[in-house]
Design a protein around this motif. Structure first.
Motif, PDB file in Angstrom:
ATOM      1  N   THR A  12       0.843  -1.217   0.000  1.00 36.00           N
ATOM      2  CA  THR A  12       0.000   0.000   0.000  1.00 36.00           C
ATOM      3  C   THR A  12       0.869   1.255   0.000  1.00 36.00           C
ATOM      4  O   THR A  12       0.423   2.318  -0.424  1.00 36.00           O
ATOM      5  N   LYS A  37       3.388  -8.025  -0.578  1.00 31.87           N
ATOM      6  CA  LYS A  37       4.813  -7.703  -0.508  1.00 31.87           C
ATOM      7  C   LYS A  37       5.023  -6.493   0.403  1.00 31.87           C
ATOM      8  O   LYS A  37       5.570  -5.468  -0.008  1.00 31.87           O
ATOM      9  N   GLY A  40       8.588  -3.468   5.892  1.00 30.55           N
ATOM     10  CA  GLY A  40       8.665  -3.081   7.294  1.00 30.55           C
ATOM     11  C   GLY A  40       9.799  -2.096   7.503  1.00 30.55           C
ATOM     12  O   GLY A  40      10.443  -1.652   6.540  1.00 30.55           O
ATOM     13  N   ARG A  41      10.068  -1.748   8.751  1.00 30.84           N
ATOM     14  CA  ARG A  41      11.161  -0.817   9.072  1.00 30.84           C
ATOM     15  C   ARG A  41      12.497  -1.494   8.829  1.00 30.84           C
ATOM     16  O   ARG A  41      12.598  -2.710   8.774  1.00 30.84           O
ATOM     17  N   TRP A  46       7.344  -7.086   5.713  1.00 28.64           N
ATOM     18  CA  TRP A  46       6.277  -7.116   6.727  1.00 28.64           C
ATOM     19  C   TRP A  46       5.409  -8.330   6.424  1.00 28.64           C
ATOM     20  O   TRP A  46       4.722  -8.380   5.408  1.00 28.64           O
ATOM     21  N   ALA A  55      -3.771  -3.477   6.245  1.00 24.61           N
ATOM     22  CA  ALA A  55      -2.620  -2.860   5.573  1.00 24.61           C
ATOM     23  C   ALA A  55      -3.137  -1.538   5.027  1.00 24.61           C
ATOM     24  O   ALA A  55      -3.937  -1.512   4.080  1.00 24.61           O
ATOM     25  N   LEU A  56      -2.712  -0.447   5.667  1.00 27.14           N
ATOM     26  CA  LEU A  56      -3.284   0.865   5.369  1.00 27.14           C
ATOM     27  C   LEU A  56      -2.163   1.885   5.243  1.00 27.14           C
ATOM     28  O   LEU A  56      -1.251   1.907   6.080  1.00 27.14           O
ATOM     29  N   SER A  57      -2.221   2.696   4.190  1.00 23.47           N
ATOM     30  CA  SER A  57      -1.242   3.788   4.041  1.00 23.47           C
ATOM     31  C   SER A  57      -1.993   5.063   3.718  1.00 23.47           C
ATOM     32  O   SER A  57      -3.031   5.024   3.050  1.00 23.47           O
ATOM     33  N   ASP A  99       6.137   0.691  17.731  1.00 25.09           N
ATOM     34  CA  ASP A  99       5.446  -0.607  17.719  1.00 25.09           C
ATOM     35  C   ASP A  99       4.316  -0.567  18.747  1.00 25.09           C
ATOM     36  O   ASP A  99       4.462   0.033  19.812  1.00 25.09           O
ATOM     37  N   LYS A 106       3.938  -7.975  19.621  1.00 27.19           N
ATOM     38  CA  LYS A 106       3.667  -6.915  18.643  1.00 27.19           C
ATOM     39  C   LYS A 106       2.340  -7.163  17.925  1.00 27.19           C
ATOM     40  O   LYS A 106       2.134  -8.233  17.351  1.00 27.19           O
ATOM     41  N   GLY A 109       2.779  -2.516  13.466  1.00 27.13           N
ATOM     42  CA  GLY A 109       4.025  -1.828  13.132  1.00 27.13           C
ATOM     43  C   GLY A 109       3.714  -0.652  12.210  1.00 27.13           C
ATOM     44  O   GLY A 109       2.698  -0.665  11.487  1.00 27.13           O
ATOM     45  N   ILE A 110       4.576   0.346  12.271  1.00 26.66           N
ATOM     46  CA  ILE A 110       4.335   1.575  11.514  1.00 26.66           C
ATOM     47  C   ILE A 110       5.584   1.944  10.720  1.00 26.66           C
ATOM     48  O   ILE A 110       6.700   1.868  11.242  1.00 26.66           O
ATOM     49  N   GLY A 127       2.416   4.223   6.833  1.00 23.44           N
ATOM     50  CA  GLY A 127       1.879   2.873   6.632  1.00 23.44           C
ATOM     51  C   GLY A 127       1.660   2.181   7.966  1.00 23.44           C
ATOM     52  O   GLY A 127       2.537   2.201   8.826  1.00 23.44           O
ATOM     53  N   VAL A 128       0.485   1.595   8.127  1.00 21.62           N
ATOM     54  CA  VAL A 128       0.183   0.868   9.360  1.00 21.62           C
ATOM     55  C   VAL A 128      -0.170  -0.574   9.022  1.00 21.62           C
ATOM     56  O   VAL A 128      -1.050  -0.829   8.189  1.00 21.62           O
ATOM     57  N   GLY A 129       0.542  -1.489   9.641  1.00 19.58           N
ATOM     58  CA  GLY A 129       0.186  -2.897   9.547  1.00 19.58           C
ATOM     59  C   GLY A 129      -0.328  -3.318  10.913  1.00 19.58           C
ATOM     60  O   GLY A 129       0.417  -3.278  11.888  1.00 19.58           O
TER      61      GLY A 129
HETATM   62  C1  BTN Z   1       7.429  -2.456  10.988  1.00 18.81           C
HETATM   63  O1  BTN Z   1       8.440  -2.982  10.502  1.00 18.81           O
HETATM   64  O2  BTN Z   1       7.138  -2.608  12.170  1.00 18.81           O
HETATM   65  C2  BTN Z   1       6.548  -1.594  10.119  1.00 18.81           C
HETATM   66  C3  BTN Z   1       5.565  -2.387   9.324  1.00 18.81           C
HETATM   67  C4  BTN Z   1       4.674  -1.542   8.426  1.00 18.81           C
HETATM   68  C5  BTN Z   1       3.773  -2.391   7.575  1.00 18.81           C
HETATM   69  C6  BTN Z   1       2.751  -1.580   6.848  1.00 18.81           C
HETATM   70  S1  BTN Z   1       1.443  -2.568   6.197  1.00 18.81           S
HETATM   71  C7  BTN Z   1       0.832  -1.194   5.341  1.00 18.81           C
HETATM   72  C8  BTN Z   1       2.020  -0.479   4.761  1.00 18.81           C
HETATM   73  N1  BTN Z   1       2.439  -1.100   3.503  1.00 18.81           N
HETATM   74  C9  BTN Z   1       3.641  -1.642   3.596  1.00 18.81           C
HETATM   75  O3  BTN Z   1       4.247  -2.200   2.660  1.00 18.81           O
HETATM   76  N2  BTN Z   1       4.153  -1.475   4.819  1.00 18.81           N
HETATM   77  C10 BTN Z   1       3.233  -0.749   5.682  1.00 18.81           C
END
Ligand code: BTN
Length: 254
Positions: A12, A37, A40-41, A46, A55-57, A99, A106, A109-110, A127-129
């Motif tokens: 997203t 796909k 993550g950070r 992710w 899965a929101l951005s 987190d 967890k 994740g953001i 982005g929020v998962g």
């Molecule tokens: C982390 O590593 O903790 C952060 C994870 C963030 C995942 C979200 S899901 C929605 C958005 N799209 C992605 O590809 N990543 C973020």
């Protein structure tokens, strides 16, 4: 705010970035029912089992200097914890930088990805998962015991679009507050949900007691020799408890 709901995407973040490049306004949000796909950070992937998690951005165009951008990540994590609490009716805690934890595992994740133009932020894709309806068996074995979901914590299933809308509402309330009164409230609000205040935290190269969050969103640690340092990046985890000494079993040989 405009929420675009898509059936399946790779990430997203990329879709929202595409809209931002076309000039879409702040608040344009992309929710994927399946993300295959996710990023993550720290360059991690992710892991998000298809079809069950959020899965929101969304796009931000903040009038903030880049040094203050980490505060936005903290603000997002406060909103995510608030929404988890609202749906579950139990507290959610935070691990620096952003987190969200339930039962010390967890749940969200953001990832915030900024684009700069001439040294100023032109947009940030937030982005929020959030693990919503997944069960432990939906995650790979190496994550078992370290991740949870709203379902695992409550036994209840939730509608992904309801959660997305509530999260965007909560986030933009906080964001508007920061615009009108400044950002001083963010570290204070974040610390109120902090899972590790006073704990010994370690990053590869540093170890110290968690003191607080700085006005720029940095993590303040006091090291063994009393030096106070501000951490702005990296993975910081609570020090693992030392293995307990086991009492030697005394055998009665008589
Ligand atoms: C982390 O590593 O903790 C952060 C994870 C963030 C995942 C979200 S899901 C929605 C958005 N799209 C992605 O590809 N990543 C973020």
């Amino acid at each position: 705010m405009r929420l675009i709901v898509l059936e399946e995407v790779e990430s997203t973040q990329d879709i929202a970035r595409g809209y931002a490049l076309e000039g879409a306004p702040e608040g344009t949000a992309v929710l994927a029912l399946r993300q295959v796909k996710g990023r993550g950070r720290s360059g991690n992937t992710w892991v998000s089992p298809a079809g069950v998690n959020l899965a929101l951005s969304w796009i931000l165009r903040p009038d903030t200097p880049p040094q203050k951008a980490p505060l936005l990540g903290l603000l997002v994590s406060i909103a995510v914890a608030g929404v988890a609490e609202e749906f579950l009716r139990r507290p959610a805690l935070l691990k620096w930088p952003n987190d969200v934890l339930l039962d010390d595992k967890k749940v969200a994740g953001i990832l915030c990805e900024a684009s700069l133009e001439n040294g100023a932020i032109s947009s940030i894709i937030v982005g929020v998962g959030l693990n919503v309806n997944s069960d432990e068996s939906d995650f790979p074995p190496e994550l078992h015991g370290r991740v949870t979901s709203l379902f695992m914590a409550s036994g209840r299933q939730f509608d992904l679009e309801d959660i997305a809308r509530r999260l965007l509402d909560q986030f933009f309330l906080l964001y508007d507050r920061a615009k009108s009164e400044g950002t001083d409230f963010i570290p204070l609000c974040w610390e109120n949900r902090w899972a590790h205040r006073g704990a010994v935290l370690v990053r590869e190269d540093v170890r110290g007691t968690a003191q607080g969050i700085g006005p720029d969103g940095s993590l303040i640690l006091k090291t063994g020799d009393g030096t106070v340092i501000h951490i702005t990046s990296g993975i910081v985890v609570p020090e693992a408890p030392r293995p307990e000494m086991k009492d030697e079993t005394i055998k009665n040989t008589e």
